[in-house]
Structures are given as structure tokens and as C-alpha cells.
Design an enzyme around this catalytic site. Structure first.
Site, mmCIF file in Angstrom:
data_model
loop_
_atom_site.group_PDB
_atom_site.id
_atom_site.type_symbol
_atom_site.label_atom_id
_atom_site.label_comp_id
_atom_site.label_asym_id
_atom_site.label_seq_id
_atom_site.Cartn_x
_atom_site.Cartn_y
_atom_site.Cartn_z
ATOM 1 N N GLY A 24 0.844 -1.195 0.000
ATOM 2 C CA GLY A 24 0.000 0.000 0.000
ATOM 3 C C GLY A 24 0.882 1.250 0.000
ATOM 4 O O GLY A 24 1.796 1.373 0.812
ATOM 5 N N ARG A 27 1.432 -5.403 -5.806
ATOM 6 C CA ARG A 27 1.383 -6.574 -4.925
ATOM 7 C C ARG A 27 1.726 -7.759 -5.802
ATOM 8 O O ARG A 27 1.188 -7.918 -6.884
ATOM 9 C CB ARG A 27 0.021 -6.641 -4.244
ATOM 10 C CG ARG A 27 -0.081 -5.436 -3.273
ATOM 11 C CD ARG A 27 -1.301 -5.351 -2.441
ATOM 12 N NE ARG A 27 -1.063 -4.522 -1.272
ATOM 13 C CZ ARG A 27 -1.885 -3.555 -0.836
ATOM 14 N NH1 ARG A 27 -2.965 -3.283 -1.506
ATOM 15 N NH2 ARG A 27 -1.610 -2.857 0.246
ATOM 16 N N ASP A 76 4.414 -4.046 6.427
ATOM 17 C CA ASP A 76 4.873 -5.307 7.032
ATOM 18 C C ASP A 76 5.051 -6.417 6.002
ATOM 19 O O ASP A 76 5.991 -7.198 6.067
ATOM 20 C CB ASP A 76 3.920 -5.735 8.161
ATOM 21 C CG ASP A 76 2.466 -5.844 7.715
ATOM 22 O OD1 ASP A 76 2.121 -5.326 6.629
ATOM 23 O OD2 ASP A 76 1.669 -6.446 8.437
ATOM 24 N N THR A 120 4.019 3.105 5.268
ATOM 25 C CA THR A 120 2.612 2.677 5.304
ATOM 26 C C THR A 120 1.825 3.659 6.153
ATOM 27 O O THR A 120 2.349 4.191 7.130
ATOM 28 C CB THR A 120 2.452 1.262 5.907
ATOM 29 O OG1 THR A 120 1.054 0.968 6.067
ATOM 30 C CG2 THR A 120 3.134 1.130 7.266
ATOM 31 N N ASP A 130 -0.635 2.799 7.936
ATOM 32 C CA ASP A 130 -1.258 2.056 9.038
ATOM 33 C C ASP A 130 -0.574 2.232 10.388
ATOM 34 O O ASP A 130 -1.170 1.942 11.425
ATOM 35 C CB ASP A 130 -1.286 0.548 8.714
ATOM 36 C CG ASP A 130 -2.335 0.238 7.675
ATOM 37 O OD1 ASP A 130 -2.427 -0.929 7.255
ATOM 38 O OD2 ASP A 130 -3.062 1.164 7.283
ATOM 39 N N ASP A 183 1.599 0.304 11.635
ATOM 40 C CA ASP A 183 1.566 -1.042 12.267
ATOM 41 C C ASP A 183 2.932 -1.716 12.232
ATOM 42 O O ASP A 183 3.022 -2.936 12.291
ATOM 43 C CB ASP A 183 0.536 -1.930 11.561
ATOM 44 C CG ASP A 183 0.815 -2.083 10.070
ATOM 45 O OD1 ASP A 183 0.172 -2.949 9.431
ATOM 46 O OD2 ASP A 183 1.688 -1.359 9.543
ATOM 47 N N ARG A 243 -6.297 -2.124 8.342
ATOM 48 C CA ARG A 243 -6.819 -3.506 8.275
ATOM 49 C C ARG A 243 -6.707 -4.213 9.625
ATOM 50 O O ARG A 243 -7.640 -4.861 10.084
ATOM 51 C CB ARG A 243 -6.019 -4.316 7.247
ATOM 52 C CG ARG A 243 -6.628 -4.296 5.867
ATOM 53 C CD ARG A 243 -5.800 -5.106 4.905
ATOM 54 N NE ARG A 243 -4.492 -4.525 4.687
ATOM 55 C CZ ARG A 243 -3.747 -4.784 3.603
ATOM 56 N NH1 ARG A 243 -4.184 -5.604 2.683
ATOM 57 N NH2 ARG A 243 -2.572 -4.233 3.428
HETATM 58 P P1 ADP Z 1 2.439 -3.930 2.737
HETATM 59 O O1 ADP Z 1 3.930 -3.964 2.513
HETATM 60 O O2 ADP Z 1 1.865 -2.558 2.593
HETATM 61 O O3 ADP Z 1 2.031 -4.661 3.987
HETATM 62 P P2 ADP Z 1 1.538 -6.259 1.233
HETATM 63 O O4 ADP Z 1 1.191 -7.018 2.468
HETATM 64 O O5 ADP Z 1 0.597 -6.267 0.093
HETATM 65 O O6 ADP Z 1 1.775 -4.712 1.504
HETATM 66 O O7 ADP Z 1 2.956 -6.799 0.710
HETATM 67 C C1 ADP Z 1 3.533 -6.195 -0.449
HETATM 68 C C2 ADP Z 1 4.321 -7.241 -1.224
HETATM 69 O O8 ADP Z 1 5.340 -7.783 -0.393
HETATM 70 C C3 ADP Z 1 3.483 -8.461 -1.638
HETATM 71 O O9 ADP Z 1 2.769 -8.218 -2.827
HETATM 72 C C4 ADP Z 1 4.568 -9.498 -1.853
HETATM 73 O O10 ADP Z 1 5.184 -9.299 -3.117
HETATM 74 C C5 ADP Z 1 5.566 -9.146 -0.742
HETATM 75 N N1 ADP Z 1 5.324 -10.015 0.400
HETATM 76 C C6 ADP Z 1 4.316 -9.889 1.307
HETATM 77 N N2 ADP Z 1 4.400 -10.894 2.220
HETATM 78 C C7 ADP Z 1 5.480 -11.657 1.869
HETATM 79 C C8 ADP Z 1 6.106 -12.839 2.389
HETATM 80 N N3 ADP Z 1 5.623 -13.452 3.492
HETATM 81 N N4 ADP Z 1 7.193 -13.349 1.754
HETATM 82 C C9 ADP Z 1 7.683 -12.740 0.649
HETATM 83 N N5 ADP Z 1 7.150 -11.627 0.090
HETATM 84 C C10 ADP Z 1 6.064 -11.093 0.704
HETATM 85 O O1 F6P Z 2 -1.930 -1.130 4.244
HETATM 86 C C1 F6P Z 2 -2.362 0.157 3.943
HETATM 87 C C2 F6P Z 2 -3.802 0.131 3.517
HETATM 88 O O2 F6P Z 2 -4.173 1.425 3.160
HETATM 89 C C3 F6P Z 2 -4.770 -0.384 4.582
HETATM 90 O O3 F6P Z 2 -5.014 0.563 5.591
HETATM 91 C C4 F6P Z 2 -5.969 -0.691 3.730
HETATM 92 O O4 F6P Z 2 -6.871 -1.603 4.330
HETATM 93 C C5 F6P Z 2 -5.310 -1.323 2.507
HETATM 94 O O5 F6P Z 2 -4.018 -0.731 2.391
HETATM 95 C C6 F6P Z 2 -6.101 -1.098 1.244
HETATM 96 O O6 F6P Z 2 -5.446 -1.849 0.234
HETATM 97 P P1 F6P Z 2 -5.765 -1.547 -1.312
HETATM 98 O O7 F6P Z 2 -5.168 -0.209 -1.641
HETATM 99 O O8 F6P Z 2 -5.084 -2.676 -2.042
HETATM 100 O O9 F6P Z 2 -7.262 -1.539 -1.452
#
Ligand code: ADP
Ligand code: F6P
Length: 322
Positions: free
Chosen positions: A14, A75, A106, A128, A130, A132, A174
Site C-alpha cells: 500500500g 502486490r 509489514d 505505510t 497504518d 503497524d 486492516r
Molecule cells: P504492505 O507492505 O503494505 O504490507 P503487502 O502485504 O501487500 O503490503 O505486501 C507487499 C508485497 O510484499 C506483496 O505483494 C509481496 O510481493 C511481498 N510479500 C508480502 N508478504 C510476503 C512474504 N511473506 N514473503 C515474501 N514476500 C512477501
Molecule cells: O496497508 C495500507 C492500507 O491502506 C490499509 O489501511 C488498507 O486496508 C489497505 O491498504 C487497502 O489496500 P488496497 O489499496 O489494495 O485496497
């Protein structure tokens, strides 16, 4: 003798306001220290596609004030696999890149940790809204998102007072209620619903009825999306209290717009710090600011720790909103 000669930077997950300011700091600090710096387009997906471009001083000109990320983000499911992670490491090695800065949340940190275990020198920056990410007081984008929510509630408060209604404002987060908590505290919300604290809507409705009976002319309920849906809260509250309610789901407006000064400064400090850590031979770390001091924490520990919820702040918000 610096530990790295060539680094890459990507934005992932995000997006958040301040990612561009962080990217600018990584590029400008890297070039200042004589490094080659590459930008990876579209996060880990771009890494797997070998979609990298050399960055110069002008590549990051006129972006400090812009929300979003000029590198885009994505993603990427393939990067969740060992094969995908190995491919990512190969792409970096084939280009002679020996350090990677990941700006994301995260999930992105999980990916950075996997690359670190494959021998890539990585640094994580907490990008982010969030808030978090543990081991940092605040994440890049959080202050801006909270400011957006507070501005929206200021506007909602006016019309709710005119119509003597209750307003349910659903915000992002989230799994973490910090946007709801801090925006609720800053805007004097009577009720703040977060995933970290159990709640009873019957109690919420009864308290609202009492407040209106005591002369309050409106009620603001801020609900984090991870706690409940605004529509569900509105329906229940109206059924119980008989007070008319309106729902505002703020959604992605919380993720755009120009970063606040605080987020730009946080991003600049952390981006430069990440580069200096790589130069000194550190890797596999997440960068943060704790009590105003720049810190690094093993990314393995960061990805395996849940950020603590600030119950003192939560109790303060409720005390002050009587
Ligand atoms: P954020 O970093 O905002 O939490 P996501 O959870 O969508 O966003 O994670 C972003 C990208 O990081 C994912 O699309 C994936 O490519 C990578 N990723 C997330 N979790 C893992 C994991 N457990 N192992 C490896 N890559 C990961
Ligand atoms: O992780 C950041 C965030 O904005 C969350 O607060 C929210 O639930 C999520 O991303 C929304 O994801 P997307 O932009 O893929 O709808």
C-alpha cells in the site's frame, strides 16, 4: 571503504504519502556518497521483471511534495515463493547491485527479509499509513493520513451539529487501529472502535443517548475498518438509540495528497539513514525512529513482532470526550 558500491530502491505494498520523499533521500544520499543508484519500478513485481532504471539527481526532483510513489508499487504473489525470491536476488546480482532499500509495510518487510536471507544487503523503511510497524514510533504516511481524517471529521462535525445526528466515520487500518485512535483523539470523537479493543455497541448507543440528553448536539464515532463496517455500526446504533446516523467511509482519500512536513522530515531522515547503514556494512535491518533517535532492528525481529497498541492513548481519548 564502503560496504556497497551500487544500490537499488523500491516501493512496495500500500502506498503512503512520504514515499517519494524517502525515495528522494535514498537517491540523493546514495549519489552524495558516490554510489550508483537504481530505481525498481512497481515493487517486487518490477524486480522480477528486471524493470530497473538508473537514478540521478534530477530523477527525484520536484517530488518531495507529491503523494504516491513515482516508482509505482504493486502486490506480487510470485515473490511470495522461494523461486520468486531467488529470481529477485539473481536480478540484483546480475546488475552488480549489492544493496536494496525497501520502502513499504509489514508485507514488504517480509519480502526484504527473504532477500536478506539470500545474501542481499537489505534495509527496510516503514512506508505505510497504518502505523503497524514495531520498533519505530511512527511510519511514513501515518501523520498525513491522520491529518486527512481529522480535516474530514471537522467538516462532518459541522453538519452533524446542524442536524443533531450521530456520524460514523470508517477509516483505514486492516489490522491496526492507530489511524482511528489518533484521529479520534485529535478530533474529539466520543467513540473510537479499533480491532485491538473489544466493544459493545449497546453500551456505545446508551452512552450516546445520555450525551444527547445532556445537551450534546452531535456524536462522532470513528471506526477502524479492521474493527467493523461503518454501515453495520450505524444500523445497530440507530436501532438502539433512535438517534439518526450517517456513515462516511473515507477510503483511499487517506492514502493521497501532499505529505505533511512531519512525514517529509521523517522520510528524509530515514532514507539518508538507510543508505549510511548500508555503507557501514549493516544489512537485514529495519530503520525507525524511537524517541526521536534513528534506530535499526533486525528485520527478522520486526516481521515477527506485533506493534503494541497504546492503551494509555485510548483511555485518554475516552476521558477527554465525555
Ligand atoms: P504492505 O507492505 O503494505 O504490507 P503487502 O502485504 O501487500 O503490503 O505486501 C507487499 C508485497 O510484499 C506483496 O505483494 C509481496 O510481493 C511481498 N510479500 C508480502 N508478504 C510476503 C512474504 N511473506 N514473503 C515474501 N514476500 C512477501
Ligand atoms: O496497508 C495500507 C492500507 O491502506 C490499509 O489501511 C488498507 O486496508 C489497505 O491498504 C487497502 O489496500 P488496497 O489499496 O489494495 O485496497
Amino acid at each position: 571503504m564502503s560496504a556497497v558500491k551500487s544500490i537499488a530502491v523500491l516501493t512496495s505494498g500500500g502506498d503512503s504519502q512520504g514515499m517519494n520523499a524517502a525515495l528522494r533521500a535514498v537517491v540523493r544520499s546514495g549519489l552524495f556518497h558516490g554510489l550508483d543508484v537504481y530505481g525498481v519500478q512497481r515493487g517486487y513485481q518490477g524486480l522480477l521483471n528486471d524493470d530497473l532504471r538508473p537514478m540521478d539527481l534530477r530523477s527525484v526532483g520536484d517530488i518531495i511534495q507529491r503523494g504516491g510513489t513515482i516508482l509505482q508499487t504493486a502486490r506480487c504473489k510470485e515473490f511470495m515463493t522461494l523461486e520468486g525470491q531467488q529470481r529477485g536476488a539473481e536480478v540484483l546480482r546480475a546488475r552488480g547491485i549489492d544493496g536494496l532499500v525497501v520502502i513499504g509495510g509489514d508485507g514488504s518487510y517480509q519480502g526484504a527479509n527473504k532477500l536478506s536471507k539470500l545474501g542481499i544487503k537489505t534495509m527496510g523503511l516503514p512506508g505505510t499509513i497504518d502505523n503497524d510497524i514495531p520498533f519505530t514510533d511512527v511510519t511514513i504516511g501515518f501523520d498525513t493520513a491522520v491529518s486527512i481524517v481529522v480535516d474530514a471529521i471537522n467538516k462532518i462535525r459541522d453538519t452533524m451539529s446542524s442536524h443533531e445526528r450521530s456520524s460514523i466515520v470508517e477509516v483505514m487500518g486492516r489490522h491496526c487501529g492507530d489511524i482511528a485512535l489518533y484521529a479520534g483523539l485529535a478530533s474529539g470523537a466520543e467513540t473510537i472502535l479499533v480491532p485491538e479493543v473489544t466493544f459493545d455497541l449497546n453500551e456505545v448507543a446508551e452512552r450516546m443517548k445520555t450525551n444527547f440528553a445532556n445537551g450534546k448536539r452531535h456524536s462522532i464515532i470513528v471506526v477502524a475498518e479492521g474493527a467493523a463496517k461503518g454501515d453495520d455500526v450505524s444500523q445497530k446504533i440507530t436501532e438502539i438509540s433512535g438517534i439518526e446516523a450517517r456513515v462516511t467511509v473515507l477510503g483511499h482519500i487517506q492514502r493521497g495528497g501532499t505529505p505533511t512536513a512531519a512525514d517529509r522530515i521523517l522520510a528524509g531522515r530515514l532514507g539518508d539513514f538507510a543508505v549510511r547503514q548500508l555503507l557501514e556494512g549493516n544489512s537485514g535491518k529495519a530503520c525507525g525512529v524511537v524517541n526521536g533517535e534513528l534506530t535499526t532492528t533486525d528485520i527478522e525481529l520486526v516481521t515477527s513482532t506485533k506493534k503494541a497498541f497504546d492503551m494509555d492513548m485510548y483511555d485518554l481519548a475516552l476521558r477527554l470526550s465525555q
